[in-house]
Design a protein around this motif. Structure first.
Motif, PDB file in Angstrom:
ATOM      1  N   ALA A  63       8.701  -1.342  -4.650  1.00  0.00           N
ATOM      2  CA  ALA A  63       9.546  -1.593  -3.477  1.00  0.00           C
ATOM      3  C   ALA A  63       9.234  -0.598  -2.357  1.00  0.00           C
ATOM      4  CB  ALA A  63      11.021  -1.515  -3.862  1.00  0.00           C
ATOM      5  N   LEU A  64       9.007   0.649  -2.730  1.00  0.00           N
ATOM      6  CA  LEU A  64       8.707   1.676  -1.730  1.00  0.00           C
ATOM      7  C   LEU A  64       7.359   1.402  -1.062  1.00  0.00           C
ATOM      8  CD1 LEU A  64       9.964   4.289  -0.626  1.00  0.00           C
ATOM      9  CD2 LEU A  64       8.656   5.549  -2.348  1.00  0.00           C
ATOM     10  N   THR A  65       6.392   0.996  -1.851  1.00  0.00           N
ATOM     11  CA  THR A  65       5.083   0.634  -1.309  1.00  0.00           C
ATOM     12  C   THR A  65       5.201  -0.564  -0.376  1.00  0.00           C
ATOM     13  OG1 THR A  65       3.882   1.515  -3.212  1.00  0.00           O
ATOM     14  CG2 THR A  65       2.782  -0.199  -1.933  1.00  0.00           C
ATOM     15  N   GLY A  66       5.990  -1.559  -0.782  1.00  0.00           N
ATOM     16  CA  GLY A  66       6.185  -2.727   0.073  1.00  0.00           C
ATOM     17  C   GLY A  66       6.837  -2.364   1.393  1.00  0.00           C
ATOM     18  N   PHE A  67       7.824  -1.472   1.341  1.00  0.00           N
ATOM     19  CA  PHE A  67       8.483  -1.020   2.574  1.00  0.00           C
ATOM     20  C   PHE A  67       7.473  -0.358   3.509  1.00  0.00           C
ATOM     21  CE2 PHE A  67      10.238   2.710   4.765  1.00  0.00           C
ATOM     22  CZ  PHE A  67      11.127   2.091   5.639  1.00  0.00           C
ATOM     23  N   ALA A  68       6.697   0.586   2.982  1.00  0.00           N
ATOM     24  CA  ALA A  68       5.739   1.305   3.814  1.00  0.00           C
ATOM     25  C   ALA A  68       4.634   0.383   4.320  1.00  0.00           C
ATOM     26  CB  ALA A  68       5.135   2.467   3.030  1.00  0.00           C
ATOM     27  N   GLY A  69       4.117  -0.472   3.433  1.00  0.00           N
ATOM     28  CA  GLY A  69       3.038  -1.369   3.828  1.00  0.00           C
ATOM     29  C   GLY A  69       3.449  -2.320   4.929  1.00  0.00           C
ATOM     30  N   ARG A  70       4.650  -2.858   4.828  1.00  0.00           N
ATOM     31  CA  ARG A  70       5.126  -3.789   5.864  1.00  0.00           C
ATOM     32  C   ARG A  70       5.380  -3.069   7.187  1.00  0.00           C
ATOM     33  NH1 ARG A  70       7.097  -5.951   1.017  1.00  0.00           N
ATOM     34  NH2 ARG A  70       6.462  -8.156   0.750  1.00  0.00           N
ATOM     35  N   GLN A  71       5.889  -1.849   7.098  1.00  0.00           N
ATOM     36  CA  GLN A  71       6.100  -1.064   8.318  1.00  0.00           C
ATOM     37  C   GLN A  71       4.772  -0.831   9.040  1.00  0.00           C
ATOM     38  OE1 GLN A  71       9.685  -0.970   8.976  1.00  0.00           O
ATOM     39  NE2 GLN A  71       9.304   1.179   9.427  1.00  0.00           N
ATOM     40  N   ILE A  72       3.764  -0.455   8.268  1.00  0.00           N
ATOM     41  CA  ILE A  72       2.451  -0.180   8.864  1.00  0.00           C
ATOM     42  C   ILE A  72       1.819  -1.451   9.424  1.00  0.00           C
ATOM     43  CG2 ILE A  72       0.098   0.565   8.334  1.00  0.00           C
ATOM     44  CD1 ILE A  72       1.365   2.485   6.252  1.00  0.00           C
ATOM     45  N   LYS A  73       1.886  -2.540   8.663  1.00  0.00           N
ATOM     46  CA  LYS A  73       1.256  -3.788   9.109  1.00  0.00           C
ATOM     47  C   LYS A  73       1.953  -4.353  10.344  1.00  0.00           C
ATOM     48  CE  LYS A  73      -1.760  -5.738   7.202  1.00  0.00           C
ATOM     49  NZ  LYS A  73      -3.240  -5.704   7.416  1.00  0.00           N
ATOM     50  N   GLN A  74       3.264  -4.173  10.410  1.00  0.00           N
ATOM     51  CA  GLN A  74       3.996  -4.656  11.588  1.00  0.00           C
ATOM     52  C   GLN A  74       3.587  -3.883  12.833  1.00  0.00           C
ATOM     53  OE1 GLN A  74       8.254  -4.412  11.232  1.00  0.00           O
ATOM     54  NE2 GLN A  74       8.628  -5.588  13.088  1.00  0.00           N
ATOM     55  N   ALA A  75       3.400  -2.575  12.677  1.00  0.00           N
ATOM     56  CA  ALA A  75       3.040  -1.749  13.822  1.00  0.00           C
ATOM     57  C   ALA A  75       1.559  -1.877  14.172  1.00  0.00           C
ATOM     58  CB  ALA A  75       3.386  -0.286  13.540  1.00  0.00           C
ATOM     59  N   TYR A  76       0.725  -2.090  13.163  1.00  0.00           N
ATOM     60  CA  TYR A  76      -0.724  -2.146  13.383  1.00  0.00           C
ATOM     61  C   TYR A  76      -1.288  -3.336  12.612  1.00  0.00           C
ATOM     62  CZ  TYR A  76       0.376   2.694  14.601  1.00  0.00           C
ATOM     63  OH  TYR A  76       0.946   3.827  15.139  1.00  0.00           O
ATOM     64  N   PRO A  77      -1.153  -4.543  13.137  1.00  0.00           N
ATOM     65  CA  PRO A  77      -1.527  -5.763  12.398  1.00  0.00           C
ATOM     66  C   PRO A  77      -2.985  -5.808  11.958  1.00  0.00           C
ATOM     67  CG  PRO A  77      -0.209  -6.303  14.341  1.00  0.00           C
ATOM     68  CD  PRO A  77      -0.555  -4.854  14.451  1.00  0.00           C
ATOM     69  N   ASN A  78      -3.861  -5.147  12.705  1.00  0.00           N
ATOM     70  CA  ASN A  78      -5.285  -5.193  12.388  1.00  0.00           C
ATOM     71  C   ASN A  78      -5.737  -4.094  11.439  1.00  0.00           C
ATOM     72  OD1 ASN A  78      -6.930  -7.261  13.064  1.00  0.00           O
ATOM     73  ND2 ASN A  78      -7.370  -6.569  15.147  1.00  0.00           N
ATOM     74  N   LEU A  79      -4.819  -3.195  11.080  1.00  0.00           N
ATOM     75  CA  LEU A  79      -5.166  -2.088  10.187  1.00  0.00           C
ATOM     76  C   LEU A  79      -5.292  -2.609   8.755  1.00  0.00           C
ATOM     77  CD1 LEU A  79      -5.541   0.895   9.447  1.00  0.00           C
ATOM     78  CD2 LEU A  79      -3.057   1.161   9.536  1.00  0.00           C
ATOM     79  N   PRO A  80      -6.449  -2.464   8.122  1.00  0.00           N
ATOM     80  CA  PRO A  80      -6.619  -2.990   6.755  1.00  0.00           C
ATOM     81  C   PRO A  80      -5.819  -2.193   5.722  1.00  0.00           C
ATOM     82  CG  PRO A  80      -8.625  -1.888   7.495  1.00  0.00           C
ATOM     83  CD  PRO A  80      -7.714  -1.937   8.664  1.00  0.00           C
ATOM     84  N   ILE A  81      -5.177  -2.914   4.818  1.00  0.00           N
ATOM     85  CA  ILE A  81      -4.387  -2.315   3.745  1.00  0.00           C
ATOM     86  C   ILE A  81      -4.847  -2.901   2.421  1.00  0.00           C
ATOM     87  CG2 ILE A  81      -2.091  -2.101   2.736  1.00  0.00           C
ATOM     88  CD1 ILE A  81      -0.915  -2.181   5.527  1.00  0.00           C
ATOM     89  N   ILE A  82      -5.182  -2.016   1.484  1.00  0.00           N
ATOM     90  CA  ILE A  82      -5.585  -2.457   0.149  1.00  0.00           C
ATOM     91  C   ILE A  82      -4.630  -1.859  -0.881  1.00  0.00           C
ATOM     92  CG2 ILE A  82      -7.993  -2.714   0.828  1.00  0.00           C
ATOM     93  CD1 ILE A  82      -8.613  -0.116  -0.639  1.00  0.00           C
ATOM     94  N   LEU A  83      -4.480  -2.540  -2.008  1.00  0.00           N
ATOM     95  CA  LEU A  83      -3.654  -2.070  -3.116  1.00  0.00           C
ATOM     96  C   LEU A  83      -4.462  -2.083  -4.398  1.00  0.00           C
ATOM     97  CD1 LEU A  83      -1.136  -2.445  -1.215  1.00  0.00           C
ATOM     98  CD2 LEU A  83       0.076  -3.325  -3.210  1.00  0.00           C
ATOM     99  N   GLY A  84      -4.030  -1.266  -5.346  1.00  0.00           N
ATOM    100  CA  GLY A  84      -4.585  -1.275  -6.683  1.00  0.00           C
ATOM    101  C   GLY A  84      -3.547  -0.740  -7.640  1.00  0.00           C
ATOM    102  N   GLY A  85      -3.730  -1.003  -8.921  1.00  0.00           N
ATOM    103  CA  GLY A  85      -2.770  -0.521  -9.907  1.00  0.00           C
ATOM    104  C   GLY A  85      -2.339  -1.630 -10.840  1.00  0.00           C
ATOM    105  N   PRO A  86      -1.599  -1.281 -11.892  1.00  0.00           N
ATOM    106  CA  PRO A  86      -1.315  -2.224 -12.976  1.00  0.00           C
ATOM    107  C   PRO A  86      -0.142  -3.165 -12.746  1.00  0.00           C
ATOM    108  CG  PRO A  86      -0.413  -0.072 -13.516  1.00  0.00           C
ATOM    109  CD  PRO A  86      -1.155   0.089 -12.219  1.00  0.00           C
ATOM    110  N   ASN A  87       0.605  -2.989 -11.654  1.00  0.00           N
ATOM    111  CA  ASN A  87       1.825  -3.778 -11.478  1.00  0.00           C
ATOM    112  C   ASN A  87       1.527  -5.139 -10.846  1.00  0.00           C
ATOM    113  OD1 ASN A  87       4.636  -4.256 -11.567  1.00  0.00           O
ATOM    114  ND2 ASN A  87       4.846  -3.619  -9.426  1.00  0.00           N
ATOM    115  N   ILE A  88       0.750  -5.928 -11.563  1.00  0.00           N
ATOM    116  CA  ILE A  88       0.356  -7.255 -11.088  1.00  0.00           C
ATOM    117  C   ILE A  88      -0.082  -8.067 -12.301  1.00  0.00           C
ATOM    118  CG2 ILE A  88      -2.045  -6.551 -10.672  1.00  0.00           C
ATOM    119  CD1 ILE A  88      -2.098  -8.452  -8.256  1.00  0.00           C
TER     120      ILE A  88
END
Length: 372
Positions: A76-101
């Motif tokens: 949830a914390l990652t989702g909050f931060a990721g959405r904040q960043i993407k909203q402010a900088y739509p073209n900024l690439p964001i990648i994720l990794g880890g076992p929660n999928i």
């Protein structure tokens, strides 16, 4: 200018608004140290545990790429931060990794659709795939290091959505010698976190030969044991213990500490460091489910520094069968606990709620057996 240095922010976020144990971000430390060995000084890395510090840093100095470690406890914390960043900088690439999928393609597609801020997901061990993404972006002009550019890359071990359809492939990393990843401790990548009092967490091996259906280690892609060399392990332990810092504990992230006979030697080395430095007072590890005789030697060597941690999960035969755990001998584990009782300071176990085939009565019986 293609030679302009690239800035990468990597985040393994944790709630820090109240006092709690905080661990060094080992996973993103591996990613940064390996990627740095590939791309060199052409890329600058900054690592974050605090969401506030990450968001302030993004606003203060926009990076070329943001990567998040995705766990069940920080989703949830990652989702909050990721959405904040993407909203402010739509073209900024964001990648994720880890076992929660989920690891099936339908599950991966659902995750990406539900987390629209994610441009690419790196599956399983992400050092090699993340380094390839960084290397590809670093060769572009700064204005071309975009979310669309990352989504357009074909990197093994990564998935993305293109026009709503899943594209990508599973990880083909077959490395068995983990020393190809430089130590994030010895290279100084994690020094700032150690200085701030974060607890050191280490790996001596990765993978698990068991196939427990509830566990992320239980999938076939992670069931081969991969090792760091003894030279590497000892060098990391010495670096941490002889740095002049003090720690409440050392934590080993191995799925089965004691599964290898060499783990006795690791325990001996760790005990010698404790006797020499007294810089830590506790060792936390997840004991192997193999219940081998040499594990008693580990308990004898570490003594009061550690507890016996045997995760039974359930003590009901039907439940154990349902979760593919019948190949783990409960009787041997109980015997191991008895043998270690005179050495370690306490005994701990896990009994899970809601496993397949579990009932209210069977769960209570498991608790009664564990407490008895």
């Amino acid at each position: 200018m293609k030679n302009q240095p690239m800035l990468v922010y990597l985040a393994d976020l944790a709630h820090d608004y109240f006092p709690a144990r905080q661990f060094v971000p080992l996973g993103i430390g591996y990613i940064a140290s390996y990627a740095n060995s590939v791309v060199g000084d052409s890329v600058e890395f900054k690592l974050f545990k605090s969401v506030e510090k990450l968001l302030d840093a993004v606003d203060d100095r926009r990076p070329d790429l943001v990567g998040f470690a995705n766990y069940i406890w920080n989703y949830a914390l990652t989702g909050f931060a990721g959405r904040q960043i993407k909203q402010a900088y739509p073209n900024l690439p964001i990648i994720l990794g880890g076992p929660n999928i989920r690891t099936d393609e339908a599950g991966i597609a659902d995750f990406l659709k539900n987390n629209e801020f994610v441009d690419v997901y790196c599956m399983y061990s992400g050092e090699i795939s993340t380094a390839k993404i960084i290397q590809a972006l670093s060769g572009k002009d700064p204005g071309e290091r975009t979310a669309d550019a990352v989504r357009g890359l074909d990197v093994e071990g990564c998935y993305t959505l293109r026009d709503g359809a899943l594209a990508g492939s599973a990880n083909t990393d077959n490395e068995t010698d983990l020393d190809f990843v430089p130590s994030p401790f010895i290279t100084g990548v994690l020094d700032d976190f150690l200085d701030d009092g974060f607890i050191p967490i280490l790996e001596t091996n990765r993978g698990c030969p068991y196939s427990c259906s509830f566990c992320v280690w239980g999938i076939s892609a992670l069931n081969k044991l991969k090792k760091f060399s003894m030279e590497r392990i000892k060098a990391e332990l010495s670096y941490i213990a002889e740095s002049g810092r003090a720690y409440p504990q050392f934590v080993f992230a191995d799925a089965n500490f004691g599964i290898l006979k060499r783990d006795v030697e690791i325990a001996q080395y760790l005990r010698a460091l404790y006797d020499k430095t007294k810089c830590f007072s506790n060792v936390e590890m997840y004991w192997s489910k193999s219940a081998q005789d040499h594990m008693v030697d580990i308990g004898r060597i570490l003594g009061h520094l550690t507890h016996t941690y045997i995760a039974f999960q359930s003590l009901d035969d039907d439940v154990l069968s349902a979760i593919n755990r019948k190949n783990i001998s409960t009787e041997k584990l109980v015997s191991l606990i008895s043998k270690l009782r005179g050495y370690t300071h306490s005994t701990r176990t896990d009994i899970l709620v809601g496993l397949p085939g579990e009932t209210y009565d069977s769960h209570l019986r498991s608790l009664e057996k564990a407490l008895g």
